[in-house]
Design an enzyme around this catalytic site. Sequence first.
Site, PDB file in Angstrom:
ATOM      1  CB  SER A 243      -0.944  -0.050   1.208  1.00  0.00           C
ATOM      2  OG  SER A 243      -1.952   0.898   1.090  1.00  0.00           O
TER       3      SER A 243
ATOM      4  NE  ARG B  87      -8.187   2.331  11.102  1.00  0.00           N
ATOM      5  CZ  ARG B  87      -7.083   1.865  10.543  1.00  0.00           C
ATOM      6  NH1 ARG B  87      -6.583   2.462   9.473  1.00  0.00           N
ATOM      7  NH2 ARG B  87      -6.459   0.817  11.013  1.00  0.00           N
TER       8      ARG B  87
ATOM      9  CG  ASP C  74      -6.981  -3.954  -2.683  1.00  0.00           C
ATOM     10  OD1 ASP C  74      -7.806  -3.045  -2.463  1.00  0.00           O
ATOM     11  OD2 ASP C  74      -5.765  -3.839  -2.456  1.00  0.00           O
TER      12      ASP C  74
ATOM     13  CG  HIS D 155      -5.908  -2.218   0.705  1.00  0.00           C
ATOM     14  ND1 HIS D 155      -4.987  -2.280  -0.327  1.00  0.00           N
ATOM     15  CD2 HIS D 155      -5.385  -1.354   1.618  1.00  0.00           C
ATOM     16  CE1 HIS D 155      -3.974  -1.472  -0.056  1.00  0.00           C
ATOM     17  NE2 HIS D 155      -4.181  -0.913   1.116  1.00  0.00           N
ATOM     18  CG  ASP D 156      -6.902  -4.162   6.209  1.00  0.00           C
ATOM     19  OD1 ASP D 156      -6.001  -3.359   5.907  1.00  0.00           O
ATOM     20  OD2 ASP D 156      -7.772  -3.930   7.073  1.00  0.00           O
TER      21      ASP D 156
HETATM   22  C1  LIG Z   1       0.389   0.497  18.051  1.00  0.00           C
HETATM   23  C2  LIG Z   1      -0.455  -0.383  17.155  1.00  0.00           C
HETATM   24  O1  LIG Z   1      -1.541  -0.753  17.404  1.00  0.00           O
HETATM   25  S1  LIG Z   1       0.323  -0.751  15.767  1.00  0.00           S
HETATM   26  C3  LIG Z   1      -0.784  -1.665  14.862  1.00  0.00           C
HETATM   27  C4  LIG Z   1      -0.187  -1.727  13.579  1.00  0.00           C
HETATM   28  N1  LIG Z   1      -1.236  -1.434  12.726  1.00  0.00           N
HETATM   29  C5  LIG Z   1      -1.023  -1.466  11.453  1.00  0.00           C
HETATM   30  O2  LIG Z   1      -0.018  -1.893  11.000  1.00  0.00           O
HETATM   31  C6  LIG Z   1      -2.125  -0.946  10.690  1.00  0.00           C
HETATM   32  C7  LIG Z   1      -2.606  -1.963   9.884  1.00  0.00           C
HETATM   33  N2  LIG Z   1      -3.447  -2.895  10.664  1.00  0.00           N
HETATM   34  C8  LIG Z   1      -4.739  -2.924  10.458  1.00  0.00           C
HETATM   35  O3  LIG Z   1      -5.268  -2.153   9.692  1.00  0.00           O
HETATM   36  C9  LIG Z   1      -5.522  -3.937  11.193  1.00  0.00           C
HETATM   37  O4  LIG Z   1      -5.093  -3.963  12.518  1.00  0.00           O
HETATM   38  C10 LIG Z   1      -5.439  -5.340  10.624  1.00  0.00           C
HETATM   39  C11 LIG Z   1      -5.615  -5.350   9.135  1.00  0.00           C
HETATM   40  C12 LIG Z   1      -4.123  -5.974  10.876  1.00  0.00           C
HETATM   41  C13 LIG Z   1      -6.554  -6.073  11.356  1.00  0.00           C
HETATM   42  O5  LIG Z   1      -7.053  -7.136  10.644  1.00  0.00           O
HETATM   43  P1  LIG Z   1      -7.859  -8.330  11.332  1.00  0.00           P
HETATM   44  O6  LIG Z   1      -6.907  -9.176  12.101  1.00  0.00           O
HETATM   45  O7  LIG Z   1      -8.657  -8.954  10.266  1.00  0.00           O
HETATM   46  O8  LIG Z   1      -8.774  -7.613  12.405  1.00  0.00           O
HETATM   47  P2  LIG Z   1     -10.327  -7.310  12.285  1.00  0.00           P
HETATM   48  O9  LIG Z   1     -10.626  -6.340  11.227  1.00  0.00           O
HETATM   49  O10 LIG Z   1     -11.066  -8.596  12.260  1.00  0.00           O
HETATM   50  O11 LIG Z   1     -10.611  -6.571  13.658  1.00  0.00           O
HETATM   51  C14 LIG Z   1     -10.502  -7.275  14.846  1.00  0.00           C
HETATM   52  C15 LIG Z   1     -10.968  -6.382  15.975  1.00  0.00           C
HETATM   53  O12 LIG Z   1     -12.339  -6.039  15.777  1.00  0.00           O
HETATM   54  C16 LIG Z   1     -13.054  -6.359  16.957  1.00  0.00           C
HETATM   55  N3  LIG Z   1     -14.414  -6.692  16.589  1.00  0.00           N
HETATM   56  C17 LIG Z   1     -14.827  -7.696  15.793  1.00  0.00           C
HETATM   57  N4  LIG Z   1     -16.192  -7.674  15.718  1.00  0.00           N
HETATM   58  C18 LIG Z   1     -16.604  -6.623  16.446  1.00  0.00           C
HETATM   59  C19 LIG Z   1     -17.876  -6.094  16.756  1.00  0.00           C
HETATM   60  N5  LIG Z   1     -19.001  -6.623  16.294  1.00  0.00           N
HETATM   61  N6  LIG Z   1     -17.925  -5.002  17.555  1.00  0.00           N
HETATM   62  C20 LIG Z   1     -16.809  -4.447  18.053  1.00  0.00           C
HETATM   63  N7  LIG Z   1     -15.556  -4.915  17.803  1.00  0.00           N
HETATM   64  C21 LIG Z   1     -15.481  -5.999  17.017  1.00  0.00           C
HETATM   65  C22 LIG Z   1     -12.308  -7.528  17.544  1.00  0.00           C
HETATM   66  O13 LIG Z   1     -12.604  -7.671  18.914  1.00  0.00           O
HETATM   67  C23 LIG Z   1     -10.875  -7.121  17.314  1.00  0.00           C
HETATM   68  O14 LIG Z   1     -10.477  -6.211  18.284  1.00  0.00           O
HETATM   69  P3  LIG Z   1      -8.903  -5.959  18.603  1.00  0.00           P
HETATM   70  O15 LIG Z   1      -8.244  -5.653  17.295  1.00  0.00           O
HETATM   71  O16 LIG Z   1      -8.914  -4.793  19.516  1.00  0.00           O
HETATM   72  O17 LIG Z   1      -8.388  -7.226  19.203  1.00  0.00           O
HETATM   73  N1  LIG Z   2      -5.132  -1.160   7.359  1.00  0.00           N
HETATM   74  C1  LIG Z   2      -3.991  -0.546   6.731  1.00  0.00           C
HETATM   75  C2  LIG Z   2      -4.384  -0.244   5.355  1.00  0.00           C
HETATM   76  C3  LIG Z   2      -3.720   0.862   4.666  1.00  0.00           C
HETATM   77  O1  LIG Z   2      -3.067   0.346   3.566  1.00  0.00           O
HETATM   78  C4  LIG Z   2      -3.514   0.620   7.563  1.00  0.00           C
HETATM   79  O2  LIG Z   2      -4.264   1.097   8.404  1.00  0.00           O
HETATM   80  O3  LIG Z   2      -2.375   1.050   7.402  1.00  0.00           O
END
Ligand SMILES: CC(=O)SCCNC(=O)CCNC(=O)[C@H](O)C(C)(C)COP(=O)(O)OP(=O)(O)OC[C@H]1O[C@@H](n2cnc3c(N)ncnc32)[C@H](O)[C@@H]1OP(=O)(O)O
Ligand SMILES: N[C@@H](CCO)C(=O)O
Length: 377
Positions: free
Chosen positions: A165, A235, A328, A358-359
Site C-alpha cells: 500500500s 477511519r 482488493d 486490501h487488508d
Molecule cells: C500500536 C499499534 O496498534 S500498531 C498496529 C499496527 N497497525 C497497522 O499496521 C495498521 C494496519 N493494521 C490494520 O489495519 C488492522 O489492525 C489489521 C488489518 C491488521 C486487522 O485485521 P484483522 O486481524 O482482520 O482484524 P479485524 O478487522 O477482524 O478486527 C478485529 C478487531 O475487531 C473487533 N471486533 C470484531 N467484531 C466486532 C464487533 N461486532 N464489535 C466491536 N468490535 C469488534 C475484535 O474484537 C478485534 O479487536 P482488537 O483488534 O482490539 O483485538
Molecule cells: N489497514 C492498513 C491499510 C492501509 O493500507 C492501515 O491502516 O495502514
Amino acid sequence: MTPSEVPLPPATGAWREGDPPGRRQWYAREKPLPLEAGGELPGARLAFETWGRLASDASNAVLVLHALTGDSHVAGPAGPGHPTPGWWDRLIGPGRALDTDRWFVVAPNVLGGCQGSTGPSSLTPDGRRWGGDFPFLTQRDQVAVEADLADALGIDRWALVVGGSMGGMRALEWAVSYPERTGALLLLASTAAASAEQIAWANIQVHAIRADPHWRGGHYHDTGQGPHAGLGLARRLAHVTYRSEPELAVRFGRTPQGTEDPWSGGRYQVESYLDHHAAKLVRRFDAGSYVVLSEAMNSHDIGRGRGGIRAALRQVTARTLVAGVDSDRLYPPSQQAELASGIPTADDLRLIESPYGHDGFLIEVEQVAALVGELVR
Ligand SMILES: CC(=O)SCCNC(=O)CCNC(=O)[C@H](O)C(C)(C)COP(=O)(O)OP(=O)(O)OC[C@H]1O[C@@H](n2cnc3c(N)ncnc32)[C@H](O)[C@@H]1OP(=O)(O)O
Ligand SMILES: N[C@@H](CCO)C(=O)O
C-alpha cells in the site's frame, strides 16, 4: 554519530516522554531537508527498529516499509510503546521468511507520521508544535530521509525492499530513485500513481478531520482536545474500503450487536465493528499525521518529472515481484498489473487469494512469506 547514539527525542505523537525506548532507535538528520514541493524541513528524525545483525559487507540488509497507519514495530511482542505485537510478526525471525539469522531487517517510521518520526505533533526548532504549519510532503521526500538513514547505517544497497500500500509507494520510489541501491523489490497491493478514486476516498477522510471543530487549522496538539470525532469518521470510511463486501456480508450480515436494537438507537454488528476500529485508531494515531500522510499518498505518481509512468518503471533494475489481493477494491489488481507489465525486471503479476480485501496484504502472511522467499532464497 551512529543512529543508536542519537539522543532520545522529545515526545511526539503516540510515543510519550518517559516511555522506555525498547528496541526503537532514532536517526537524526541535522541539516535541512529540501522538499519536492519547495521549501525545506529544518532537520528530520526517523524512528526505526531492526532485527538480526548487519553483515560486515552490509550485503544482508532488508528494508520493510509500513502502510498508512502502520509503524516500525513489524515484529516482536507487545510492550512499552507497542500495545500490540508486530503487524507482520510471523514474517520476521529465526527460521521465518525473513530469517534474522541471515538477514538484517530495518523498518523506519515514515516521515510525517506520529510514532517517533518527525511529523505535525513534533516540535519546531523554536519549541512550538508544528501542527498545521507542518510542510506538505511527498513520497520522494520520505524516501530521501530513508536514504539518509541507510547511509547512517552503512547500507549502500538493500538486498530487498518490501512494502504494501503506502509502503509499496515508497518501495517503488526507492527502486526508481536509487536503482543501484535496490537489489530486489516486493510491491504489495500498491500502485504506480494514486488514482482519482483513491484521491477521492482520501479527500473525504481529510475533510472529516478538518471539519471537526477541534481541528483548529491543525493547531490542536496543546489544547487537550483533538479532532477525534473527525479522525474516527475517517477511519470508519477507510476501514470499509480496506475490507471486502462479501467479507462484511458473511461476517456481520444484518445481525444486531449483542442485545442492541438498531430500530431504537442500537447498532448492527458492523457498526459496532467500525466504532471499535475508529476508537482504536484515535487512541494510537495523530490526526495531523493522518492528513499529512494522506496528502503525500495523493501526490504519489512515479512518473512525475520522469517522462511518465512507463518511462519511470523502465528505470527499475531490481528483481521484482508485484502482488495484488484478489478482493482488493481500493487498490484493484489492475493497478498492480500495470506495475508488473511496466517494470522490465518484474515477474508475472501474483495474486494473494483473500476474502479480506486490501487488508489482505497484512493478514495473509503465509502468502506474503512465500513471495518474500522467492526473492531472498
Ligand atoms: C500500536 C499499534 O496498534 S500498531 C498496529 C499496527 N497497525 C497497522 O499496521 C495498521 C494496519 N493494521 C490494520 O489495519 C488492522 O489492525 C489489521 C488489518 C491488521 C486487522 O485485521 P484483522 O486481524 O482482520 O482484524 P479485524 O478487522 O477482524 O478486527 C478485529 C478487531 O475487531 C473487533 N471486533 C470484531 N467484531 C466486532 C464487533 N461486532 N464489535 C466491536 N468490535 C469488534 C475484535 O474484537 C478485534 O479487536 P482488537 O483488534 O482490539 O483485538
Ligand atoms: N489497514 C492498513 C491499510 C492501509 O493500507 C492501515 O491502516 O495502514
